[in-house]
Scaffold this motif. Structure first.
Motif, PDB file in Angstrom:
ATOM      1  N   GLU A  21      -7.230  12.236   2.563  1.00  0.00           N
ATOM      2  CA  GLU A  21      -8.459  12.697   1.938  1.00  0.00           C
ATOM      3  C   GLU A  21      -8.841  11.798   0.762  1.00  0.00           C
ATOM      4  O   GLU A  21     -10.017  11.504   0.539  1.00  0.00           O
ATOM      5  N   THR A  22      -7.846  11.352   0.006  1.00  0.00           N
ATOM      6  CA  THR A  22      -8.116  10.441  -1.109  1.00  0.00           C
ATOM      7  C   THR A  22      -8.702   9.131  -0.601  1.00  0.00           C
ATOM      8  O   THR A  22      -9.662   8.599  -1.167  1.00  0.00           O
ATOM      9  N   LEU A  23      -8.133   8.619   0.483  1.00  0.00           N
ATOM     10  CA  LEU A  23      -8.659   7.394   1.091  1.00  0.00           C
ATOM     11  C   LEU A  23     -10.091   7.617   1.565  1.00  0.00           C
ATOM     12  O   LEU A  23     -10.975   6.773   1.325  1.00  0.00           O
ATOM     13  N   HIS A  24     -10.313   8.719   2.231  1.00  0.00           N
ATOM     14  CA  HIS A  24     -11.639   9.011   2.763  1.00  0.00           C
ATOM     15  C   HIS A  24     -12.688   9.023   1.652  1.00  0.00           C
ATOM     16  O   HIS A  24     -13.816   8.537   1.826  1.00  0.00           O
ATOM     17  N   GLN A  25     -12.330   9.549   0.496  1.00  0.00           N
ATOM     18  CA  GLN A  25     -13.287   9.694  -0.606  1.00  0.00           C
ATOM     19  C   GLN A  25     -13.702   8.361  -1.220  1.00  0.00           C
ATOM     20  O   GLN A  25     -14.798   8.270  -1.786  1.00  0.00           O
ATOM     21  N   VAL A  26     -12.846   7.344  -1.138  1.00  0.00           N
ATOM     22  CA  VAL A  26     -13.186   6.078  -1.804  1.00  0.00           C
ATOM     23  C   VAL A  26     -13.826   5.056  -0.866  1.00  0.00           C
ATOM     24  O   VAL A  26     -14.258   3.993  -1.304  1.00  0.00           O
ATOM     25  N   ILE A  27     -13.890   5.363   0.428  1.00  0.00           N
ATOM     26  CA  ILE A  27     -14.526   4.445   1.374  1.00  0.00           C
ATOM     27  C   ILE A  27     -16.029   4.352   1.080  1.00  0.00           C
ATOM     28  O   ILE A  27     -16.700   5.357   0.842  1.00  0.00           O
ATOM     29  N   LYS A  28     -16.528   3.129   1.091  1.00  0.00           N
ATOM     30  CA  LYS A  28     -17.936   2.866   0.804  1.00  0.00           C
ATOM     31  C   LYS A  28     -18.579   2.119   1.975  1.00  0.00           C
ATOM     32  O   LYS A  28     -17.877   1.608   2.845  1.00  0.00           O
ATOM     33  N   PRO A  29     -19.903   2.033   1.988  1.00  0.00           N
ATOM     34  CA  PRO A  29     -20.567   1.308   3.081  1.00  0.00           C
ATOM     35  C   PRO A  29     -20.130  -0.147   3.183  1.00  0.00           C
ATOM     36  O   PRO A  29     -20.168  -0.732   4.274  1.00  0.00           O
ATOM     37  N   HIS A  30     -19.704  -0.750   2.067  1.00  0.00           N
ATOM     38  CA  HIS A  30     -19.324  -2.154   2.079  1.00  0.00           C
ATOM     39  C   HIS A  30     -17.792  -2.348   2.034  1.00  0.00           C
ATOM     40  O   HIS A  30     -17.304  -3.411   1.699  1.00  0.00           O
ATOM     41  N   THR A  31     -17.038  -1.293   2.372  1.00  0.00           N
ATOM     42  CA  THR A  31     -15.580  -1.431   2.468  1.00  0.00           C
ATOM     43  C   THR A  31     -15.239  -2.276   3.687  1.00  0.00           C
ATOM     44  O   THR A  31     -15.662  -1.974   4.812  1.00  0.00           O
ATOM     45  N   LYS A  32     -14.488  -3.330   3.481  1.00  0.00           N
ATOM     46  CA  LYS A  32     -14.161  -4.267   4.558  1.00  0.00           C
ATOM     47  C   LYS A  32     -12.682  -4.270   4.936  1.00  0.00           C
ATOM     48  O   LYS A  32     -12.323  -4.703   6.028  1.00  0.00           O
ATOM     49  N   LEU A  33     -11.820  -3.809   4.029  1.00  0.00           N
ATOM     50  CA  LEU A  33     -10.378  -3.875   4.288  1.00  0.00           C
ATOM     51  C   LEU A  33      -9.658  -2.732   3.594  1.00  0.00           C
ATOM     52  O   LEU A  33      -9.913  -2.431   2.432  1.00  0.00           O
ATOM     53  N   VAL A  34      -8.743  -2.117   4.333  1.00  0.00           N
ATOM     54  CA  VAL A  34      -7.758  -1.204   3.766  1.00  0.00           C
ATOM     55  C   VAL A  34      -6.396  -1.823   4.031  1.00  0.00           C
ATOM     56  O   VAL A  34      -6.063  -2.153   5.177  1.00  0.00           O
ATOM     57  N   SER A  35      -5.607  -2.013   2.974  1.00  0.00           N
ATOM     58  CA  SER A  35      -4.268  -2.593   3.109  1.00  0.00           C
ATOM     59  C   SER A  35      -3.261  -1.660   2.468  1.00  0.00           C
ATOM     60  O   SER A  35      -3.298  -1.431   1.254  1.00  0.00           O
ATOM     61  N   LEU A  36      -2.369  -1.100   3.281  1.00  0.00           N
ATOM     62  CA  LEU A  36      -1.383  -0.138   2.785  1.00  0.00           C
ATOM     63  C   LEU A  36      -0.005  -0.448   3.360  1.00  0.00           C
ATOM     64  O   LEU A  36       0.126  -0.764   4.550  1.00  0.00           O
ATOM     65  N   ILE A  37       0.999  -0.333   2.521  1.00  0.00           N
ATOM     66  CA  ILE A  37       2.364  -0.565   2.967  1.00  0.00           C
ATOM     67  C   ILE A  37       2.775   0.542   3.935  1.00  0.00           C
ATOM     68  O   ILE A  37       2.398   1.701   3.762  1.00  0.00           O
ATOM     69  N   TRP A  38       3.545   0.188   4.960  1.00  0.00           N
ATOM     70  CA  TRP A  38       3.954   1.183   5.956  1.00  0.00           C
ATOM     71  C   TRP A  38       5.137   1.995   5.424  1.00  0.00           C
ATOM     72  O   TRP A  38       5.087   3.216   5.339  1.00  0.00           O
ATOM     73  N   VAL A  39       6.210   1.302   5.060  1.00  0.00           N
ATOM     74  CA  VAL A  39       7.391   1.943   4.482  1.00  0.00           C
ATOM     75  C   VAL A  39       7.625   1.321   3.116  1.00  0.00           C
ATOM     76  O   VAL A  39       7.785   0.108   3.004  1.00  0.00           O
ATOM     77  N   ASN A  40       7.635   2.155   2.081  1.00  0.00           N
ATOM     78  CA  ASN A  40       7.759   1.611   0.736  1.00  0.00           C
ATOM     79  C   ASN A  40       9.104   0.935   0.523  1.00  0.00           C
ATOM     80  O   ASN A  40      10.151   1.495   0.857  1.00  0.00           O
ATOM     81  N   ASN A  41       9.066  -0.258  -0.026  1.00  0.00           N
ATOM     82  CA  ASN A  41      10.277  -1.057  -0.164  1.00  0.00           C
ATOM     83  C   ASN A  41      11.239  -0.527  -1.218  1.00  0.00           C
ATOM     84  O   ASN A  41      12.427  -0.847  -1.190  1.00  0.00           O
ATOM     85  N   ASP A  53       1.517  -3.861   5.535  1.00  0.00           N
ATOM     86  CA  ASP A  53       2.740  -4.622   5.282  1.00  0.00           C
ATOM     87  C   ASP A  53       3.873  -3.824   5.909  1.00  0.00           C
ATOM     88  O   ASP A  53       4.287  -2.787   5.382  1.00  0.00           O
ATOM     89  N   ALA A  54       4.362  -4.297   7.048  1.00  0.00           N
ATOM     90  CA  ALA A  54       5.382  -3.568   7.819  1.00  0.00           C
ATOM     91  C   ALA A  54       6.771  -4.157   7.636  1.00  0.00           C
ATOM     92  O   ALA A  54       7.659  -3.930   8.458  1.00  0.00           O
ATOM     93  N   THR A  55       6.966  -4.885   6.548  1.00  0.00           N
ATOM     94  CA  THR A  55       8.234  -5.572   6.333  1.00  0.00           C
ATOM     95  C   THR A  55       9.417  -4.621   6.369  1.00  0.00           C
ATOM     96  O   THR A  55      10.470  -4.943   6.934  1.00  0.00           O
ATOM     97  N   GLN A  56       9.261  -3.437   5.792  1.00  0.00           N
ATOM     98  CA  GLN A  56      10.355  -2.464   5.779  1.00  0.00           C
ATOM     99  C   GLN A  56      10.260  -1.464   6.931  1.00  0.00           C
ATOM    100  O   GLN A  56      11.112  -0.582   7.050  1.00  0.00           O
ATOM    101  N   ALA A  57       9.243  -1.610   7.764  1.00  0.00           N
ATOM    102  CA  ALA A  57       9.064  -0.672   8.871  1.00  0.00           C
ATOM    103  C   ALA A  57       9.727  -1.144  10.156  1.00  0.00           C
ATOM    104  O   ALA A  57      10.268  -0.340  10.930  1.00  0.00           O
ATOM    105  N   ILE A  58       9.694  -2.455  10.401  1.00  0.00           N
ATOM    106  CA  ILE A  58      10.235  -2.988  11.649  1.00  0.00           C
ATOM    107  C   ILE A  58      11.719  -2.641  11.759  1.00  0.00           C
ATOM    108  O   ILE A  58      12.515  -2.952  10.881  1.00  0.00           O
ATOM    109  N   GLY A  59      12.081  -1.975  12.828  1.00  0.00           N
ATOM    110  CA  GLY A  59      13.463  -1.572  13.050  1.00  0.00           C
ATOM    111  C   GLY A  59      13.799  -0.212  12.483  1.00  0.00           C
ATOM    112  O   GLY A  59      14.856   0.339  12.785  1.00  0.00           O
TER     113      GLY A  59
END
Length: 397
Positions: free
Chosen positions: A151-171, A196-202
Motif C-alpha cells: 500500500e505504501t508503494l502504491h501511494q507513491v507511484i506517479k504518472p512519471h514513475t519509470k523504475l521500482v528497485s527493491l531488494i528481494w532478501v535483505n542482506n 537485487d536478488a544477491t541474497q535470494a538466489i539459493g
C-alpha cells in the motif's frame, strides 16, 4: 551435479582458525566450482572474442554453457543474461543505464524512481547520485520487519514513475520482500521492476519469467562461486527492456558490457548455478532446520535475546539478533574465533549504525548490541552448538 561431501580446507567452517558463520558476506568456492574453473586459467586460456581459432572457440563455449546454466537457475533465456563483475555493478548499471536511455528518448520528460531506505548501499548511493541529476527519487520506509508495504508503494507511484528497485532478501536482517506482489503492481502500472536478488538466489524460489521481473542483479560469491563474477538479467520481451551500456569499448556482450570476459569466473558462476538448482530443495530444508536450531539454542542460552527481521518470512541462512545491554565490543575478546558480522561500526570514537537497523527503528545503543549469524553449505549441527557455547561463554555472568 550434486554438492560435494569433501570440502577444501578453505571451505571448512570449524578449524583451528575459528568458526565461519558469515555466509551472507561471502561463501567459500565449492570444490566442484574450482575444479571447473581451473582449466580456463591454463589450457583453455583463450579470449572468447577471438573467433578465428580454437582457443577462442573453446573459451566462448565455456561462456555460453555458463550462460545457459545461469539462465536455467532463474527461469530466463540465456540471451537475457549479461555477465558483470559484481552485483554492485549490475545495480548501478540498471539505474544509470535506464536514466540515460530515458533521456535519449525524451530529454524533457520528468523521471521518478522508487526504492527503499534499507537497500544495499550500491542502490542507495546510485539513487542519491541520480537525484542530483534531476531524477525524483522516493525512498520508501519499511515496517518493523524491514519489509516494504504494498500500500505504501502504491501511494507513491506517479504518472512519471519509470523504475521500482527493491531488494528481494535483505542482506543484513534476512527479511524477504513481497517481490511477486510488487512485480504484479509494477506490470499493471507499466513500470519497470528491478530487484537485487544477491541474497535470494539459493534461498528462495526464483523464476523471473513467471514472476514478471524486468531486471535482476545477483552475484556468484554469495552462492559458492568466485568473487568478481555476477550477472544482470534484462527481460527480452513483454516488455522488452532496454538500458544503455554502462561500459563502452570493444562491443562484448552484444555491446551491452564491453571488456574482455573473465572466462574462469563466468564458468564458475555457471557451475555454482547448476549446483544451486539441482540441490535447492535439499539445501534449503537443511539450512532452515539449522537456522531454527540455532535460534532455539540461542534463546535457551541467552535470556532476553531478540530477533530482528521477520520471524518466518526470512532467509533460510540468516539470524540477526540483539543482546540488549551487552555490546558486541565487550564480547569481542572472547569471540575472536567466531566469524560473524556486527550491526555497527566504531570510528574515531563515534558509532555508525547500519542504515538497515536504523530503517527498522533501532537505536544506536541497540545496534552496538546487534550481530548477524549466517549459515552455509559447510555448517554442521555441531557448528551450531559450538557457536552457541562460544557466545554464551562470552557473556558476563
Amino acid at each position: 551435479m550434486e554438492i560435494t561431501t569433501q570440502a577444501s580446507s578453505a571451505a571448512q567452517t570449524a578449524s583451528d582458525k575459528g568458526l565461519y558463520l558469515d555466509y551472507n558476506a561471502t561463501t567459500p568456492v565449492d570444490p566442484q566450482v574450482f575444479a571447473a574453473m581451473e582449466p580456463y586459467f591454463k589450457e583453455y586460456f583463450g579470449n572468447p572474442s577471438s573467433a578465428s581459432h580454437h582457443w577462442g572457440w573453446t573459451a566462448e563455449n565455456g561462456v555460453q554453457k555458463a550462460r545457459m546454466q545461469v539462465a536455467s537457475l532463474i527461469g530466463a533465456k540465456s540471451s537475457e543474461l549479461t555477465f558483470t563483475a559484481s552485483a554492485t555493478e549490475s545495480n548501478n548499471w540498471v539505474i544509470f543505464g535506464l536514466l540515460t536511455k530515458l533521456r535519449e528518448a525524451n530529454p524533457n520528460q520528468p523521471i521518478h524512481f522508487i526504492t527503499s531506505n534499507v537497500e544495499h548501499s550500491s542502490i542507495i548511493k546510485a539513487m542519491l547520485a541520480v537525484e542530483k541529476q534531476g531524477v525524483e527519487v522516493d525512498f520508501l520506509p519499511v515496517n518493523q520487519f524491514g519489509q516494504i508495504e504494498i500500500e505504501t508503494l502504491h501511494q507513491v507511484i506517479k504518472p512519471h514513475t519509470k523504475l521500482v528497485s527493491l531488494i528481494w532478501v535483505n542482506n543484513e536482517i534476512g527479511s524477504i520482500n513481497p517481490v511477486v506482489e510488487v512485480a504484479k503492481l509494477c506490470k499493471e502500472k507499466q513500470i519497470l521492476f528491478h530487484t537485487d536478488a544477491t541474497q535470494a538466489i539459493g534461498k528462495v524460489p526464483v523464476n523471473v519469467t513467471e514472476m514478471d521481473i524486468d531486471l535482476m542483479s545477483f552475484s556468484a560469491h554469495k552462492m559458492y562461486g568466485p568473487k568478481g563474477s555476477a550477472a544482470l538479467y534484462i527481460r527480452g520481451k513483454d516488455p522488452k527492456v532496454e538500458i544503455n551500456p554502462l561500459i563502452y569499448g570493444g562491443g562484448q556482450e552484444k555491446g551491452l558490457r564491453s571488456g574482455t570476459l573473465n572466462v574462469p569466473a563466468i564458468v564458475g558462476l555457471g557451475v555454482a548455478a547448476e549446483i544451486c538448482k539441482n540441490n535447492f530443495e535439499t539445501e534449503s530444508a537443511r539450512m532452515t532446520s539449522l537456522r531454527n536450531l540455532l535460534w532455539t539454542k540461542l534463546q535457551a542460552a541467552i535470556p532476553g535475546i531478540r530477533l530482528n527481521g521477520h520471524p518466518t518470512e526470512r532467509s533460510s541462512i540468516n539470524l540477526n539478533v540483539t543482546l540488549p545491554g551487552i555490546t558486541i565490543e565487550s564480547l569481542a575478546p572472547k569471540i575472536q574465533k567466531l566469524g560473524i558480522s556486527t550491526g555497527s561500526a566504531c570510528s574515531s570514537g563515534s558509532v555508525s549504525i547500519s542504515h538497515v537497523l536504523k530503517g527498522i527503528g533501532m537505536s544506536a545503543e541497540d545496534a552496538r548490541c546487534t550481530f548477524r549469524i549466517s549459515l552455509g553449505r559447510w555448517t554442521s549441527e555441531s557448528d551450531v552448538h559450538r557457536a552457541v557455547e562460544i557466545l554464551h561463554g562470552a557473556i558476563p555472568t
